[in-house]
Design a protein around this motif. Sequence first.
Motif, PDB file in Angstrom:
ATOM      1  N   ILE A   9      65.871  58.001  25.870  1.00 18.16           N
ATOM      2  CA  ILE A   9      65.662  56.660  25.318  1.00 18.16           C
ATOM      3  C   ILE A   9      66.083  56.716  23.860  1.00 18.16           C
ATOM      4  N   ARG A  10      66.590  55.607  23.357  1.00 19.48           N
ATOM      5  CA  ARG A  10      67.071  55.593  21.980  1.00 19.48           C
ATOM      6  C   ARG A  10      67.010  54.183  21.417  1.00 19.48           C
ATOM      7  N   VAL A  11      67.044  54.112  20.109  1.00 13.73           N
ATOM      8  CA  VAL A  11      67.031  52.828  19.428  1.00 13.73           C
ATOM      9  C   VAL A  11      68.476  52.398  19.206  1.00 13.73           C
ATOM     10  N   GLN A  12      68.755  51.188  19.609  1.00 16.02           N
ATOM     11  CA  GLN A  12      70.066  50.591  19.351  1.00 16.02           C
ATOM     12  C   GLN A  12      69.894  49.695  18.128  1.00 16.02           C
ATOM     13  N   MET A  13      70.761  49.821  17.155  1.00 19.87           N
ATOM     14  CA  MET A  13      70.594  49.086  15.903  1.00 19.87           C
ATOM     15  C   MET A  13      71.101  47.644  15.975  1.00 19.87           C
ATOM     16  N   GLU A  14      72.176  47.403  16.677  1.00 23.00           N
ATOM     17  CA  GLU A  14      72.755  46.051  16.759  1.00 23.00           C
ATOM     18  C   GLU A  14      72.922  45.641  18.206  1.00 23.00           C
ATOM     19  N   GLU A  23      68.591  56.422  35.404  1.00 23.15           N
ATOM     20  CA  GLU A  23      69.030  57.439  36.369  1.00 23.15           C
ATOM     21  C   GLU A  23      68.731  58.841  35.856  1.00 23.15           C
ATOM     22  N   ARG A  24      69.041  59.083  34.586  1.00 20.42           N
ATOM     23  CA  ARG A  24      68.753  60.400  33.997  1.00 20.42           C
ATOM     24  C   ARG A  24      67.252  60.661  33.949  1.00 20.42           C
TER      25      ARG A  24
END
Length: 146
Positions: A9-14, A23-24
Amino acid sequence: YSLEQQNFIRVQMEPPRWTWDLERIADLEISEDVLALLVKEMKSLPSDHQLGLQLAACIGTGITKHELDILSRYLGKNLYVILSQVSTKGYMKNDNGSIFSFVHDKIEQACYESMSIEERRGNHMRYGLALCENSMENGGGDYELF
């Protein structure tokens, strides 16, 4: 490692939002054994932090500043600083600067089980002899050891 650290999981800035790869994540093998998870997490810590946790686990549920001073001289490492750093990660707590103790018995158990039986035996012997030697040199009684 957390899901974020492993980039599941990650933060998307825009635009600002969280994104993830289901899936992963679904393919992950997740242990239901808390001890196994703790041991795995501890093995990712810096080696000095692992040493501090393992040493504390060999001593017991708590280790005094006096014991840390003795064992620091024996190992040539500042164990008080190491355990202070470990405490900021939530594994141990420092009670008034005089004793470090594990925040939970499962953490102590995981630290202990992160060592092989041979390592445990050797560490018990080395640390016990260092404490005993110091006690004998300074005229301390058995109360320092038991």
